[in-house]
Write a protein that holds these residues in place. Structure first.
Motif, mmCIF file in Angstrom:
data_model
loop_
_atom_site.group_PDB
_atom_site.id
_atom_site.type_symbol
_atom_site.label_atom_id
_atom_site.label_comp_id
_atom_site.label_asym_id
_atom_site.label_seq_id
_atom_site.Cartn_x
_atom_site.Cartn_y
_atom_site.Cartn_z
ATOM 1 N N ARG A 71 -13.332 -8.606 53.455
ATOM 2 C CA ARG A 71 -12.624 -8.465 54.734
ATOM 3 C C ARG A 71 -11.516 -9.501 54.853
ATOM 4 N NH1 ARG A 71 -16.748 -5.954 58.964
ATOM 5 N NH2 ARG A 71 -17.893 -4.773 57.451
ATOM 6 N N GLU A 109 -14.904 4.011 62.851
ATOM 7 C CA GLU A 109 -13.762 3.138 63.098
ATOM 8 C C GLU A 109 -14.170 2.117 64.145
ATOM 9 O OE1 GLU A 109 -10.153 4.989 64.381
ATOM 10 O OE2 GLU A 109 -10.476 6.710 63.089
ATOM 11 N N ARG A 110 -13.559 0.963 64.101
ATOM 12 C CA ARG A 110 -13.806 -0.020 65.154
ATOM 13 C C ARG A 110 -13.215 0.475 66.465
ATOM 14 N NH1 ARG A 110 -11.295 -5.069 62.863
ATOM 15 N NH2 ARG A 110 -11.298 -5.657 65.056
ATOM 16 N N LEU A 113 -9.121 -0.435 69.434
ATOM 17 C CA LEU A 113 -7.891 -0.862 68.759
ATOM 18 C C LEU A 113 -6.744 0.086 69.097
ATOM 19 C CD1 LEU A 113 -9.392 -1.680 65.259
ATOM 20 C CD2 LEU A 113 -8.885 -3.278 67.102
ATOM 21 N N ARG A 118 -5.289 0.157 64.826
ATOM 22 C CA ARG A 118 -6.153 1.341 64.792
ATOM 23 C C ARG A 118 -5.935 2.115 63.489
ATOM 24 N NH1 ARG A 118 -6.880 6.377 68.981
ATOM 25 N NH2 ARG A 118 -8.626 7.247 67.831
ATOM 26 N N ALA A 121 -7.741 0.299 60.814
ATOM 27 C CA ALA A 121 -9.186 0.509 60.942
ATOM 28 C C ALA A 121 -9.580 1.889 60.419
ATOM 29 C CB ALA A 121 -9.618 0.343 62.399
ATOM 30 N N GLN A 124 -9.549 1.756 56.648
ATOM 31 C CA GLN A 124 -10.705 1.009 56.161
ATOM 32 C C GLN A 124 -11.981 1.845 56.267
ATOM 33 O OE1 GLN A 124 -10.374 -2.583 58.503
ATOM 34 N NE2 GLN A 124 -9.449 -3.693 56.782
#
Length: 152
Positions: A71, A109-110, A113, A118, A121, A124
Motif C-alpha cells: 500500500r 471499493e473504499r 472517496l 475514487r 480505489a 485497486q
C-alpha cells in the motif's frame, strides 16, 4: 459426493449391474441413507459455502485483517499477505473438490472517496480481485472464477 457431482447411489445406478442386482444394491444403499446428488445438492452447497466463508472471513473480512500489502504510493495494494495466501490455499482445496462450481470473487471499493481518489480505489479493488483469482488458479483451481467490484 465426488468431483463429478455424483453420490455412491448415482454411481450404482449408472453401473452395468443386471436389473436384479441393481435393485438389491439400490435398496441396500437407500437403507443405509444414500441419496442421489439432486437430493443432496442444495445442502452440500450450503455446507461448502459456510466452510469457505469461515476460512476466508478471518483473512479478508475482519477489522484486523491485512489481506493485501503493497500500500505504498503508486503500489497496487493487491499483494496478498501470508495469512491471505494460507486462507486461499485452504479455499482452493475445497474448490478443487467441486471443479465445476462457480466461484465469485468480490472486491470492495473504499467508501466516501471522490474524483481521482475514487478512480484509484476502483483500480485497486479490481487489482485485488484479480490477485485472488490468479492465486486460486495457481493453486490448481479450474473452477469458473468471476471477479467483480462493489462500492463500499
Amino acid at each position: 459426493v465426488d468431483a463429478t457431482m455424483k453420490t455412491v447411489l448415482d454411481h450404482a445406478c449408472d453401473s452395468c449391474f443386471t436389473e436384479e442386482h441393481l435393485v438389491s444394491i439400490v435398496d441396500f444403499l437407500k437403507s443405509q441413507g444414500a441419496k442421489p446428488f439432486r437430493e443432496v445438492a442444495r445442502e452440500l452447497e450450503v455446507k461448502v459455502n459456510a466452510s469457505l466463508n469461515a476460512i476466508l472471513r478471518i483473512a479478508f473480512c475482519s477489522e484486523e485483517s491485512y489481506a493485501f500489502g503493497d500500500r505504498t504510493v503508486g503500489g497496487s495494494g493487491a499483494k496478498l499477505s501470508e495469512p491471505a495466501e494460507r486462507a486461499l490455499q485452504a479455499a482452493a482445496a475445497q474448490l478443487k473438490r467441486f471443479p465445476t462450481a462457480l466461484c465469485n470473487i468480490m472486491a470492495r471499493e473504499r467508501r466516501g472517496l471522490q474524483g481521482s481518489a475514487r478512480d484509484m480505489a476502483a483500480r485497486q479493488a479490481v487489482a485485488r480481485a484479480r490477485s485472488v483469482r490468479s492465486y486460486l488458479q495457481q493453486a490448481g483451481c479450474t473452477n469458473p472464477l468471476h471477479t467483480y467490484v462493489v462500492s463500499g
